[in-house]
Scaffold this active site. Structure first.
Site, PDB file in Angstrom:
ATOM      1  N   TYR A 160      -3.766  -4.349   0.302  1.00 39.54           N
ATOM      2  CA  TYR A 160      -2.785  -4.473  -0.785  1.00 39.54           C
ATOM      3  C   TYR A 160      -3.218  -5.553  -1.794  1.00 39.54           C
ATOM      4  O   TYR A 160      -3.179  -5.342  -3.012  1.00 39.54           O
ATOM      5  CB  TYR A 160      -1.444  -4.816  -0.146  1.00 39.54           C
ATOM      6  CG  TYR A 160      -0.287  -4.994  -1.075  1.00 39.54           C
ATOM      7  CD1 TYR A 160       0.363  -3.894  -1.627  1.00 39.54           C
ATOM      8  CD2 TYR A 160       0.203  -6.271  -1.382  1.00 39.54           C
ATOM      9  CE1 TYR A 160       1.458  -4.061  -2.463  1.00 39.54           C
ATOM     10  CE2 TYR A 160       1.289  -6.446  -2.211  1.00 39.54           C
ATOM     11  CZ  TYR A 160       1.925  -5.340  -2.750  1.00 39.54           C
ATOM     12  OH  TYR A 160       2.997  -5.510  -3.574  1.00 39.54           O
ATOM     13  N   LYS A 164      -4.031  -5.195  -5.689  1.00 41.19           N
ATOM     14  CA  LYS A 164      -3.195  -5.893  -6.683  1.00 41.19           C
ATOM     15  C   LYS A 164      -4.021  -6.818  -7.575  1.00 41.19           C
ATOM     16  O   LYS A 164      -3.708  -6.992  -8.760  1.00 41.19           O
ATOM     17  CB  LYS A 164      -2.082  -6.675  -5.974  1.00 41.19           C
ATOM     18  CG  LYS A 164      -0.988  -5.784  -5.371  1.00 41.19           C
ATOM     19  CD  LYS A 164      -0.384  -4.889  -6.419  1.00 41.19           C
ATOM     20  CE  LYS A 164       0.963  -4.297  -6.026  1.00 41.19           C
ATOM     21  NZ  LYS A 164       1.452  -3.335  -7.028  1.00 41.19           N
TER      22      LYS A 164
HETATM   23  N1  LIG Z   1       9.354  -6.347  -3.787  1.00 39.76           N
HETATM   24  C1  LIG Z   1       8.522  -7.351  -4.041  1.00 39.76           C
HETATM   25  O1  LIG Z   1       8.808  -8.537  -3.768  1.00 39.76           O
HETATM   26  C2  LIG Z   1       7.202  -7.086  -4.685  1.00 39.76           C
HETATM   27  C3  LIG Z   1       6.309  -8.154  -4.838  1.00 39.76           C
HETATM   28  C4  LIG Z   1       5.108  -7.932  -5.492  1.00 39.76           C
HETATM   29  C5  LIG Z   1       4.808  -6.675  -5.983  1.00 39.76           C
HETATM   30  N2  LIG Z   1       5.673  -5.640  -5.793  1.00 39.76           N
HETATM   31  C6  LIG Z   1       5.307  -4.341  -6.325  1.00 39.76           C
HETATM   32  O2  LIG Z   1       6.385  -3.808  -7.063  1.00 39.76           O
HETATM   33  C7  LIG Z   1       6.336  -2.388  -7.020  1.00 39.76           C
HETATM   34  C8  LIG Z   1       7.692  -1.826  -6.568  1.00 39.76           C
HETATM   35  O3  LIG Z   1       7.952  -2.291  -5.261  1.00 39.76           O
HETATM   36  P1  LIG Z   1       9.393  -2.233  -4.571  1.00 39.76           P
HETATM   37  O4  LIG Z   1       9.533  -3.501  -3.825  1.00 39.76           O
HETATM   38  O5  LIG Z   1      10.423  -1.845  -5.559  1.00 39.76           O
HETATM   39  O6  LIG Z   1       9.133  -1.062  -3.502  1.00 39.76           O
HETATM   40  P2  LIG Z   1      10.034   0.200  -3.045  1.00 39.76           P
HETATM   41  O7  LIG Z   1       9.373   0.725  -1.823  1.00 39.76           O
HETATM   42  O8  LIG Z   1      11.477  -0.188  -2.984  1.00 39.76           O
HETATM   43  O9  LIG Z   1       9.852   1.223  -4.263  1.00 39.76           O
HETATM   44  C9  LIG Z   1       8.611   1.817  -4.544  1.00 39.76           C
HETATM   45  C10 LIG Z   1       8.867   3.230  -5.047  1.00 39.76           C
HETATM   46  O10 LIG Z   1       7.606   3.826  -5.396  1.00 39.76           O
HETATM   47  C11 LIG Z   1       7.596   5.176  -4.939  1.00 39.76           C
HETATM   48  N3  LIG Z   1       6.205   5.597  -4.744  1.00 39.76           N
HETATM   49  C12 LIG Z   1       5.327   5.136  -3.818  1.00 39.76           C
HETATM   50  N4  LIG Z   1       4.152   5.763  -3.939  1.00 39.76           N
HETATM   51  C13 LIG Z   1       4.284   6.648  -4.965  1.00 39.76           C
HETATM   52  C14 LIG Z   1       3.408   7.573  -5.568  1.00 39.76           C
HETATM   53  N5  LIG Z   1       2.142   7.715  -5.134  1.00 39.76           N
HETATM   54  N6  LIG Z   1       3.864   8.323  -6.603  1.00 39.76           N
HETATM   55  C15 LIG Z   1       5.141   8.185  -7.046  1.00 39.76           C
HETATM   56  N7  LIG Z   1       6.013   7.304  -6.509  1.00 39.76           N
HETATM   57  C16 LIG Z   1       5.593   6.551  -5.479  1.00 39.76           C
HETATM   58  C17 LIG Z   1       8.367   5.125  -3.629  1.00 39.76           C
HETATM   59  O11 LIG Z   1       8.827   6.423  -3.244  1.00 39.76           O
HETATM   60  C18 LIG Z   1       9.478   4.144  -3.970  1.00 39.76           C
HETATM   61  O12 LIG Z   1      10.617   4.796  -4.502  1.00 39.76           O
HETATM   62  C19 LIG Z   1       5.169  -2.026  -6.088  1.00 39.76           C
HETATM   63  O13 LIG Z   1       4.003  -1.793  -6.850  1.00 39.76           O
HETATM   64  C20 LIG Z   1       5.011  -3.283  -5.277  1.00 39.76           C
HETATM   65  O14 LIG Z   1       3.709  -3.396  -4.731  1.00 39.76           O
HETATM   66  C21 LIG Z   1       6.868  -5.814  -5.152  1.00 39.76           C
END
Ligand SMILES: NC(=O)c1ccc[n+]([C@@H]2O[C@H](COP(=O)([O-])OP(=O)(O)OC[C@H]3O[C@@H](n4cnc5c(N)ncnc54)[C@H](O)[C@@H]3O)[C@@H](O)[C@H]2O)c1
Length: 309
Positions: A160, A164
């Site tokens: 990951y 990233k």
């Molecule tokens: N939550 C955090 O603290 C955090 C921190 C750093 C980065 N991020 C990044 O933020 C983004 C959103 O994360 P989140 O926490 O909301 O996660 P989440 O799992 O709640 O939501 C992610 C969404 O993306 C969809 N998804 C996954 N793969 C897909 C694909 N190939 N095509 C279409 N849709 C797809 C999933 O079905 C899900 O609805 C991600 O890129 C994650 O890596 C999150």
């Protein structure tokens, strides 16, 4: 939901992974700011629910299914934006997954799946959008989703974090390439409690948070808190900002210093002899104030945030 004058009035935005978590918040905020939104989501029901929420509130949205790392799906998102809403103005690459393991235990599949969804999943929609903007001679804005795991490193997230960090580099290069044609590209490193991260938090922290929400206090880790910065970066009000990486959580917006060289040693115009390096290399660490051994910058940041909230 609809405001009379929003930052994105008349604009069209694609948000990937918009069915839940951070992406859902971004789709709702872009719609609240006046944009028509293509809700790109792997999980059909979740995507349709968010598109439905927007249209019921008087906004414009359409759900689009499929894997955003697939070229045909990515191209179809741009085609959908143009066919349904007449144009595309901004793309938010947000879709992502986790498959955490230490490197020694990481399987080929867990490496490939995470790198594919994040890196290809950012590249494919970006390429489709950039091709459209070039051809249509229109400006455009891309917001990519990096992570402190990539910028600072995080134990157990080799796949990951590598993806990233790659996204931050990719965003910088899209910014360079797009500068002449009015295409901006910025990355965010968000922190929020979502399906992806909630289980990673200590129980004591989760119950403290629930009690605070019940008291009606500001929910620092709500995924919706990421959305205002993203809506701004999708708007023409941010046209002068490109190639940057922002930290965003709660009521905080940070700017990350790009990777930069901070010290140098030279060998008087001659090729280095490897045997000379042990005697000279520490000069770099002394001048730069960088530790020679492995550092855990993530631990320092996370403890600070958890202690405060
Ligand atoms: N939550 C955090 O603290 C955090 C921190 C750093 C980065 N991020 C990044 O933020 C983004 C959103 O994360 P989140 O926490 O909301 O996660 P989440 O799992 O709640 O939501 C992610 C969404 O993306 C969809 N998804 C996954 N793969 C897909 C694909 N190939 N095509 C279409 N849709 C797809 C999933 O079905 C899900 O609805 C991600 O890129 C994650 O890596 C999150």
């Amino acid at each position: 939901m609809l405001r009379r004058m929003g930052l994105l009035d008349g604009k069209v935005v694609i948000v990937t992974g918009a069915g839940r978590g951070i992406g859902r918040g971004e789709a709702l905020e872009c719609a609240a700011q006046g944009a028509a939104v293509v809700v790109a989501e792997f999980d059909k029901d979740a995507g349709e629910a968010v598109a439905g929420e927007i249209t019921e509130a008087g906004g414009r949205a359409v759900a689009a299914g499929g894997d955003v790392a697939d070229a045909a799906v990515a191209d179809s998102l741009v085609a959908t934006a143009v066919e349904r809403f007449g144009a595309l103005d901004a793309l938010v690459n947000n879709a992502g997954i986790l498959r955490d393991r230490t490197v020694a235990k990481l399987s080929d599949d867990d490496w490939d799946a995470v790198v594919r969804v994040h890196l290809r999943g950012h590249f494919m929609p970006t390429r489709a959008a950039v091709r459209y903007w070039r051809e249509a001679k229109r400006p455009g804005h891309v917001v990519h989703t990096s992570s402190t795991s990539g910028l600072l490193g995080n134990f157990g997230q080799g796949n990951y974090g590598a993806a990233k960090a790659g996204i931050a580099a990719f965003s910088t290069i899209v910014a360079m390439e797009g500068a002449r044609s009015g295409i901006t590209s910025n990355a965010i490193a968000p922190t929020a409690l979502t399906r992806m991260t909630l289980d990673l938090m200590p129980e004591e922290f989760r119950s403290r948070r629930e009690a605070s929400i019940e008291r009606g206090e500001f929910d620092f880790f709500a995924p919706e808190n990421v959305a205002p910065l993203v809506a701004f970066l999708c708007s023409d009000a941010s046209s002068h900002i490109s190639g940057k990486v922002f930290g965003v959580q709660g009521d905080s917006v940070e700017i990350f210093q790009p990777f930069t060289s901070v010290a140098e040693i030279k060998n008087h115009g001659k090729r280095w002899d490897p045997e000379d390096l042990p005697g000279r290399i520490d000069e770099l660490f002394d001048v730069a104030g960088v530790q020679p051994g492995a550092e855990n910058m993530m631990q320092r940041m996370r403890y600070q945030i958890l202690a405060e909230h």
